[in-house]
Scaffold this motif. Structure first.
Motif, PDB file in Angstrom:
ATOM      1  N   ARG A 138       0.620  -1.076   0.133  1.00  0.00           N
ATOM      2  CA  ARG A 138       0.083   0.113   0.188  1.00  0.00           C
ATOM      3  C   ARG A 138       0.876   1.304   0.011  1.00  0.00           C
ATOM      4  O   ARG A 138       0.442   2.294  -0.329  1.00  0.00           O
ATOM      5  N   LEU A 139       2.168   1.218   0.235  1.00  0.00           N
ATOM      6  CA  LEU A 139       2.868   2.327   0.322  1.00  0.00           C
ATOM      7  C   LEU A 139       3.520   2.398  -0.847  1.00  0.00           C
ATOM      8  O   LEU A 139       4.264   3.468  -1.046  1.00  0.00           O
ATOM      9  N   ALA A 140       3.790   1.331  -1.756  1.00  0.00           N
ATOM     10  CA  ALA A 140       4.635   1.415  -2.901  1.00  0.00           C
ATOM     11  C   ALA A 140       4.172   2.492  -3.883  1.00  0.00           C
ATOM     12  O   ALA A 140       2.890   2.945  -3.937  1.00  0.00           O
ATOM     13  N   PRO A 141       4.913   2.991  -4.720  1.00  0.00           N
ATOM     14  CA  PRO A 141       4.649   4.323  -5.618  1.00  0.00           C
ATOM     15  C   PRO A 141       3.902   3.529  -6.866  1.00  0.00           C
ATOM     16  O   PRO A 141       4.217   3.585  -7.896  1.00  0.00           O
ATOM     17  N   LEU A 142       2.638   3.207  -6.555  1.00  0.00           N
ATOM     18  CA  LEU A 142       2.024   2.328  -7.581  1.00  0.00           C
ATOM     19  C   LEU A 142       1.445   3.229  -8.773  1.00  0.00           C
ATOM     20  O   LEU A 142       1.424   2.989  -9.927  1.00  0.00           O
ATOM     21  N   GLU A 143       1.018   4.363  -8.642  1.00  0.00           N
ATOM     22  CA  GLU A 143       0.646   5.256  -9.752  1.00  0.00           C
ATOM     23  C   GLU A 143       1.504   5.722 -10.659  1.00  0.00           C
ATOM     24  O   GLU A 143       1.490   5.659 -11.611  1.00  0.00           O
ATOM     25  N   GLU A 144       2.808   6.015 -10.040  1.00  0.00           N
ATOM     26  CA  GLU A 144       3.928   6.334 -10.770  1.00  0.00           C
ATOM     27  C   GLU A 144       4.392   5.125 -11.548  1.00  0.00           C
ATOM     28  O   GLU A 144       4.799   5.390 -12.888  1.00  0.00           O
ATOM     29  N   LEU A 145       4.330   4.148 -10.926  1.00  0.00           N
ATOM     30  CA  LEU A 145       4.809   2.748 -11.593  1.00  0.00           C
ATOM     31  C   LEU A 145       3.713   2.741 -13.038  1.00  0.00           C
ATOM     32  O   LEU A 145       4.123   2.371 -13.956  1.00  0.00           O
ATOM     33  N   ALA A 146       2.631   2.731 -12.466  1.00  0.00           N
ATOM     34  CA  ALA A 146       1.577   2.396 -13.622  1.00  0.00           C
ATOM     35  C   ALA A 146       1.594   3.538 -14.822  1.00  0.00           C
ATOM     36  O   ALA A 146       1.451   2.943 -15.963  1.00  0.00           O
ATOM     37  N   ARG A 147       1.886   4.661 -14.343  1.00  0.00           N
ATOM     38  CA  ARG A 147       2.098   5.553 -15.712  1.00  0.00           C
ATOM     39  C   ARG A 147       3.243   5.426 -16.381  1.00  0.00           C
ATOM     40  O   ARG A 147       3.494   5.278 -17.650  1.00  0.00           O
ATOM     41  N   ALA A 148       4.431   5.085 -15.771  1.00  0.00           N
ATOM     42  CA  ALA A 148       5.777   4.603 -16.397  1.00  0.00           C
ATOM     43  C   ALA A 148       5.521   3.264 -17.265  1.00  0.00           C
ATOM     44  O   ALA A 148       5.921   3.301 -18.446  1.00  0.00           O
ATOM     45  N   TYR A 149       4.704   2.531 -16.709  1.00  0.00           N
ATOM     46  CA  TYR A 149       4.637   0.997 -17.572  1.00  0.00           C
ATOM     47  C   TYR A 149       3.942   1.368 -18.736  1.00  0.00           C
ATOM     48  O   TYR A 149       3.882   0.772 -19.864  1.00  0.00           O
ATOM     49  N   ARG A 150       2.668   2.366 -18.670  1.00  0.00           N
ATOM     50  CA  ARG A 150       2.014   2.432 -19.591  1.00  0.00           C
ATOM     51  C   ARG A 150       2.526   3.166 -20.784  1.00  0.00           C
ATOM     52  O   ARG A 150       2.659   3.291 -21.831  1.00  0.00           O
ATOM     53  N   ILE A 383      12.220   8.566  -7.895  1.00  0.00           N
ATOM     54  CA  ILE A 383      10.820   8.165  -7.417  1.00  0.00           C
ATOM     55  C   ILE A 383      11.071   6.973  -6.325  1.00  0.00           C
ATOM     56  O   ILE A 383      10.473   6.988  -4.934  1.00  0.00           O
ATOM     57  N   ILE A 384      11.833   6.230  -6.477  1.00  0.00           N
ATOM     58  CA  ILE A 384      11.966   4.876  -5.686  1.00  0.00           C
ATOM     59  C   ILE A 384      12.875   5.262  -4.530  1.00  0.00           C
ATOM     60  O   ILE A 384      12.583   4.731  -3.583  1.00  0.00           O
ATOM     61  N   GLN A 385      13.920   5.993  -4.805  1.00  0.00           N
ATOM     62  CA  GLN A 385      14.751   6.458  -3.552  1.00  0.00           C
ATOM     63  C   GLN A 385      13.765   6.974  -2.852  1.00  0.00           C
ATOM     64  O   GLN A 385      14.124   6.966  -1.385  1.00  0.00           O
ATOM     65  N   ARG A 386      12.984   8.132  -3.055  1.00  0.00           N
ATOM     66  CA  ARG A 386      11.971   8.837  -2.035  1.00  0.00           C
ATOM     67  C   ARG A 386      11.010   7.835  -1.459  1.00  0.00           C
ATOM     68  O   ARG A 386      11.027   7.916  -0.333  1.00  0.00           O
ATOM     69  N   TYR A 387      10.766   6.949  -2.244  1.00  0.00           N
ATOM     70  CA  TYR A 387       9.582   5.634  -1.673  1.00  0.00           C
ATOM     71  C   TYR A 387      10.511   5.123  -0.541  1.00  0.00           C
ATOM     72  O   TYR A 387       9.809   4.999   0.731  1.00  0.00           O
ATOM     73  N   ALA A 470       6.178  -5.150   9.047  1.00  0.00           N
ATOM     74  CA  ALA A 470       6.086  -4.024   8.100  1.00  0.00           C
ATOM     75  C   ALA A 470       4.959  -4.059   7.133  1.00  0.00           C
ATOM     76  O   ALA A 470       4.382  -2.732   6.802  1.00  0.00           O
ATOM     77  N   SER A 471       4.325  -5.197   6.906  1.00  0.00           N
ATOM     78  CA  SER A 471       3.085  -4.998   5.965  1.00  0.00           C
ATOM     79  C   SER A 471       1.800  -4.739   6.777  1.00  0.00           C
ATOM     80  O   SER A 471       0.735  -4.688   6.043  1.00  0.00           O
TER      81      SER A 471
END
Length: 490
Positions: A138-150, A383-387, A470-471
């Motif tokens: 739930r903490l992962a940068p999923l929106e950013e990853l989805a945009r990058a994947y698209r 982005i991953i570094q900030r996450y 952690a989860s």
């Protein structure tokens, strides 16, 4: 033939067309030898009458069998089972004298099952979990990853982006990752020193397959990640275990083995030792590297959760001080972001990477180019570094909350040391407590945690397990501890 036709079952509600149902069942009769080569089939009109279907349906069924070579049509004579088929002795269809075989369940050939592969898969769908030490997706940068994947799917040359790529992995990711590892791990590598994998286990499997021979000696800690042990046993090695204390593996015990036998590989989780989470002490790190140079064995360094170290800055890996090229350094984004994202990396000398890439090609041509490039974009943009910085602060808070809850609520039942890093607490239960029974009772309250069976192959039995924090959020951790307290009191 009329008797056989009574065994043809037609399901009107099936998604499979009726003509295919008829054709497939006639095909089975031929395969089983109940319709021998050269046997004359009834006319389409007669078969349609027996089956109570339209004649065109039977014509379609026969046409299908003709196209596949099971039957043949002779002008002016009729339709026959193809004469080129071998003679097959039929099994009894009616009296049940032959034991039925279901190939969907049991193969017709024999094979030997390896006991070392018999390991339960962790896969919990329960509401609450104190797992093996997994990240909170739930903490992962999923929106950013989805945009990058698209973006990777829709932009650029589709032949290049969506075609076959380098077996070493995305060049972009390897370039960005080399800079990242040099900055954070003190490595001195380029893209040519990196092989992108599906995770750490894949890197270990490739290494075992490439560099180990049956009978080679592999050394691990007495307590160890069972997935590593399985890989070494699968490779046919002689697995030797050395003692583990509060500072990790006892390197002096390894030295004693090296003086008597030729060791081929040593597996170590130097940063947060698995399962206890302790760090390998500095003097042991130096000695381990010295022994590798002296005796020529490979060090496989599994750095599965480097980024989450709470006491100070993360300790640099053994690979950063390796002057002799003896270390295979492996990590992944699985424990950093989410287990669903199968992107890992193995770092080694260039000739090793080239060799492993050739091997990787025959089991997994390449990884997910889209995902690898998307990860590269997030790394390049920071982005991953900030996450990771945010996740580290969050997990430290959760560690503190969880350890306080364990101390105040379950202190009579278990003991533990506050981990300096990682995402789980190595917990020793009172010897009178059956962890497996407690874990089963907890499932009834929607709480999952490992019963510790993977760690109980040592003597004396430790009665210990990893409780991942952690989860889960702080509120969820409160509920988890309440459930544990409830089942322990019973």
């Amino acid at each position: 033939m009329q008797a056989l036709s009574t065994l043809i079952s037609i399901e009107k509600d099936s998604i499979q067309p009726v003509y295919l149902q008829i054709a497939n069942q006639l095909m089975v009769f031929i395969k089983d030898g109940n319709l021998q080569a050269g046997h004359r089939l009834p006319s389409t009109r007669q078969m349609a009458d027996w089956l109570q279907v339209h004649r065109k349906t039977v014509i379609q069924a026969y046409d299908e069998l003709l196209a596949q070579g099971w039957i043949e049509s002779r002008t002016g004579s009729g339709t026959y089972v193809a004469k080129h088929l071998p003679e097959i002795h039929p099994r009894s269809l009616l009296n049940g004298s032959v034991k039925p075989i279901n190939p969907a369940h049991v193969a017709g050939f024999e094979f030997e099952e390896a006991p070392h592969l018999d390991r339960p898969v962790i896969w919990s769908k329960h509401k609450y979990h104190l797992d093996d030490g997994f990240p909170d997706s739930r903490l992962a940068p999923l929106e950013e990853l989805a945009r990058a994947y698209r973006s990777q799917l829709l932009t650029g040359n589709p032949y290049v982006r969506l075609g076959y790529g380098d077996t070493m992995g995305s060049l972009w990711l390897r370039q960005v990752l080399a800079d990242y590892l040099n900055d954070t791990r003190g490595l001195k590598v380029t893209a040519n020193n990196i092989l992108i994998t599906r995770g750490t286990v894949m890197g270990l499997y490739l290494s075992c397959t490439a560099f180990l021979q049956p009978g080679d000696i592999a050394v691990v800690g007495e307590l160890n990640y069972n997935g590593a042990n399985m890989n070494f046993l699968q490779a046919g090695t002689k697995l030797l275990k050395i003692p583990v204390d509060e500072h990790g593996i006892v390197v002096e015990a390894l030295a004693a083995i090296c003086r008597k036998q030729r060791v081929r590989i040593v597996y170590v989780t130097s940063h947060h030792f698995y399962p206890t989470t302790t760090a390998l002490r500095a003097d042991r790190r130096i000695e381990l590297l010295r022994l590798a140079g002296q005796y020529g064995f490979i060090i496989f360094e599994d750095d599965y959760d480097y980024d989450f170290h709470y006491l100070s800055k993360p300790l640099l890996p053994l690979a950063s001080a390796d002057k002799a090229g003896m270390v295979l350094y492996c990590g992944s984004f699985t424990k950093s972001i989410s287990p669903a994202f199968r992107v890992g990396y193995l770092v080694a000398s260039e000739n090793v990477i080239r060799h492993l890439a050739k091997l990787r090609r025959i089991i997994d041509r390449q990884g997910d180019n889209m995902l690898e490039n998307a990860i590269a974009e997030l790394l390049q943009n920071g982005i991953i570094q900030r996450y990771l910085r945010k996740a580290m602060r969050t997990y430290k808070q959760r560690r503190d909350v969880f350890c306080e809850l364990l101390k105040n609520n379950l202190g009579d039942y278990l003991q533990f040391q506050v981990p300096v890093g990682g995402m789980a607490v190595w917990t020793h239960f009172d010897p009178a407590i059956d962890i497996n029974a407690v874990a089963q009772k907890a499932l009834a309250h929607e709480l999952f945690f490992s019963p510790g069976y993977r760690n109980d192959d040592v003597t004396p039995v430790l009665n210990a397990t990893r409780l991942g924090f952690a989860s889960s959020t702080p509120d969820e951790l409160v509920t988890c501890v309440e459930i544990m307290k409830k089942v322990l009191k019973r």
